[in-house]
Design an enzyme around this catalytic site. Structure first.
Site, PDB file in Angstrom:
ATOM      1  N   GLY A 115       0.827  -1.192   0.000  1.00  0.00           N
ATOM      2  CA  GLY A 115       0.000   0.000   0.000  1.00  0.00           C
ATOM      3  C   GLY A 115       0.864   1.245   0.000  1.00  0.00           C
ATOM      4  O   GLY A 115       2.015   1.213   0.458  1.00  0.00           O
ATOM      5  N   GLN A 133       3.042   9.900   1.284  1.00  0.00           N
ATOM      6  CA  GLN A 133       4.381   9.302   1.345  1.00  0.00           C
ATOM      7  C   GLN A 133       5.271   9.690   0.177  1.00  0.00           C
ATOM      8  O   GLN A 133       6.484   9.513   0.240  1.00  0.00           O
ATOM      9  CB  GLN A 133       4.275   7.765   1.407  1.00  0.00           C
ATOM     10  CG  GLN A 133       3.655   7.244   2.684  1.00  0.00           C
ATOM     11  CD  GLN A 133       3.483   5.753   2.623  1.00  0.00           C
ATOM     12  OE1 GLN A 133       2.482   5.255   2.121  1.00  0.00           O
ATOM     13  NE2 GLN A 133       4.470   5.014   3.111  1.00  0.00           N
ATOM     14  N   CYS A 151       5.836  -0.435   6.919  1.00  0.00           N
ATOM     15  CA  CYS A 151       5.532   0.775   6.153  1.00  0.00           C
ATOM     16  C   CYS A 151       6.729   1.134   5.286  1.00  0.00           C
ATOM     17  O   CYS A 151       7.872   1.082   5.754  1.00  0.00           O
ATOM     18  CB  CYS A 151       5.238   1.917   7.139  1.00  0.00           C
ATOM     19  SG  CYS A 151       4.853   3.471   6.331  1.00  0.00           S
ATOM     20  N   LEU A 152       6.455   1.499   4.039  1.00  0.00           N
ATOM     21  CA  LEU A 152       7.556   1.859   3.127  1.00  0.00           C
ATOM     22  C   LEU A 152       8.301   3.106   3.611  1.00  0.00           C
ATOM     23  O   LEU A 152       9.432   3.341   3.208  1.00  0.00           O
ATOM     24  CB  LEU A 152       7.022   2.083   1.707  1.00  0.00           C
ATOM     25  CG  LEU A 152       6.534   0.814   0.982  1.00  0.00           C
ATOM     26  CD1 LEU A 152       5.901   1.174  -0.353  1.00  0.00           C
ATOM     27  CD2 LEU A 152       7.664  -0.180   0.793  1.00  0.00           C
ATOM     28  N   HIS A 201      -4.385   1.819   7.586  1.00  0.00           N
ATOM     29  CA  HIS A 201      -2.992   2.286   7.698  1.00  0.00           C
ATOM     30  C   HIS A 201      -2.735   3.427   6.704  1.00  0.00           C
ATOM     31  O   HIS A 201      -2.174   4.467   7.060  1.00  0.00           O
ATOM     32  CB  HIS A 201      -2.053   1.091   7.437  1.00  0.00           C
ATOM     33  CG  HIS A 201      -0.595   1.423   7.359  1.00  0.00           C
ATOM     34  ND1 HIS A 201       0.335   0.896   8.233  1.00  0.00           N
ATOM     35  CD2 HIS A 201       0.109   2.210   6.509  1.00  0.00           C
ATOM     36  CE1 HIS A 201       1.539   1.367   7.928  1.00  0.00           C
ATOM     37  NE2 HIS A 201       1.441   2.152   6.882  1.00  0.00           N
ATOM     38  N   GLU A 202      -3.182   3.228   5.456  1.00  0.00           N
ATOM     39  CA  GLU A 202      -2.943   4.244   4.421  1.00  0.00           C
ATOM     40  C   GLU A 202      -3.772   5.504   4.683  1.00  0.00           C
ATOM     41  O   GLU A 202      -3.314   6.622   4.444  1.00  0.00           O
ATOM     42  CB  GLU A 202      -3.246   3.689   3.027  1.00  0.00           C
ATOM     43  CG  GLU A 202      -2.476   2.434   2.621  1.00  0.00           C
ATOM     44  CD  GLU A 202      -0.985   2.530   2.833  1.00  0.00           C
ATOM     45  OE1 GLU A 202      -0.409   3.637   2.791  1.00  0.00           O
ATOM     46  OE2 GLU A 202      -0.355   1.477   3.063  1.00  0.00           O
ATOM     47  N   HIS A 220      -2.049   7.769   6.949  1.00  0.00           N
ATOM     48  CA  HIS A 220      -1.036   8.603   6.275  1.00  0.00           C
ATOM     49  C   HIS A 220      -1.649   9.904   5.765  1.00  0.00           C
ATOM     50  O   HIS A 220      -1.041  10.968   5.845  1.00  0.00           O
ATOM     51  CB  HIS A 220      -0.416   7.861   5.085  1.00  0.00           C
ATOM     52  CG  HIS A 220       0.685   6.911   5.452  1.00  0.00           C
ATOM     53  ND1 HIS A 220       1.832   7.303   6.097  1.00  0.00           N
ATOM     54  CD2 HIS A 220       0.825   5.581   5.228  1.00  0.00           C
ATOM     55  CE1 HIS A 220       2.628   6.252   6.271  1.00  0.00           C
ATOM     56  NE2 HIS A 220       2.044   5.190   5.754  1.00  0.00           N
TER      57      HIS A 220
HETATM   58 NI    NI Z   1       2.761   3.231   5.600  1.00  0.00          NI
END
Ligand code: NI
Length: 167
Positions: A46, A51, A91-92, A133-134, A137
């Site tokens: 995701g 991000q 998480c990226l 989660h996204e 962000h």
């Molecule tokens: Ni993330």
């Protein structure tokens, strides 16, 4: 298409609250394509526009093993939630760091797709967790910020040391 640069925690820009997309147009679709390419290339499941330093309410997700089931959520809103689950999340923007977060197990989300068409999705399990989660962000929240202040401060110290080494 282009690979976008992913902001790394604790970059302050990860705390910017995203604005709703006022009109889904070609620029939005280009952003969606670039975000999907960036997510697949980084082996993530995701990615939120926040991000990649674009502060609009846009999310891409693919939790399939075959990486061929892309979900696009523009202006997502959760309209129902139930149950509880605590998946080990990553998480990226915080590579190599994992931890559990308590979230709803099932959600119903309203959003627009990449063509600007409204849709409703019932999701559960890892897909539901990933959407939540996204969406965090988009509100400027990274999953580690659910942790205690002490644990977060230890993480920031660790990351600072690691990143100094690779420079
Ligand atoms: Ni993330």
């Amino acid at each position: 298409m282009a690979l976008l640069k992913i902001l790394l925690y604790p970059d302050e820009r990860l705390h910017i609250v995203a604005d709703p997309v006022s009109k889904v147009n070609e620029e939005t679709r280009l952003l969606v394509r670039d975000m999907a390419e960036t997510m697949y290339s980084a082996r993530g499941i995701g990615l939120a526009a926040t991000q990649v330093d674009v502060h609009q309410r846009v999310i891409v997700i693919d939790v399939s093993d075959t990486h061929d089931t892309l979900y696009v959520f523009i202006n997502p809103e959760i309209v129902a939630r139930s149950g509880e689950s605590d998946y080990e999340e990553g998480c990226l923007s915080v590579p190599g760091v994992f931890g559990k977060v308590s979230r709803a197990h099932q959600i119903t989300v309203n959003a627009l797709d990449a063509d600007g068409q409204p849709f409703t999705l019932d999701a559960d399990g890892v897909l539901a967790v990933c959407i939540q989660h996204e969406m965090d962000h988009l509100l400027g929240k990274v999953f580690v910020e659910y942790w205690s202040q002490m644990k977060q401060s230890r993480l920031r110290t660790k990351l600072k040391k690691q990143r100094r080494k690779v420079m």
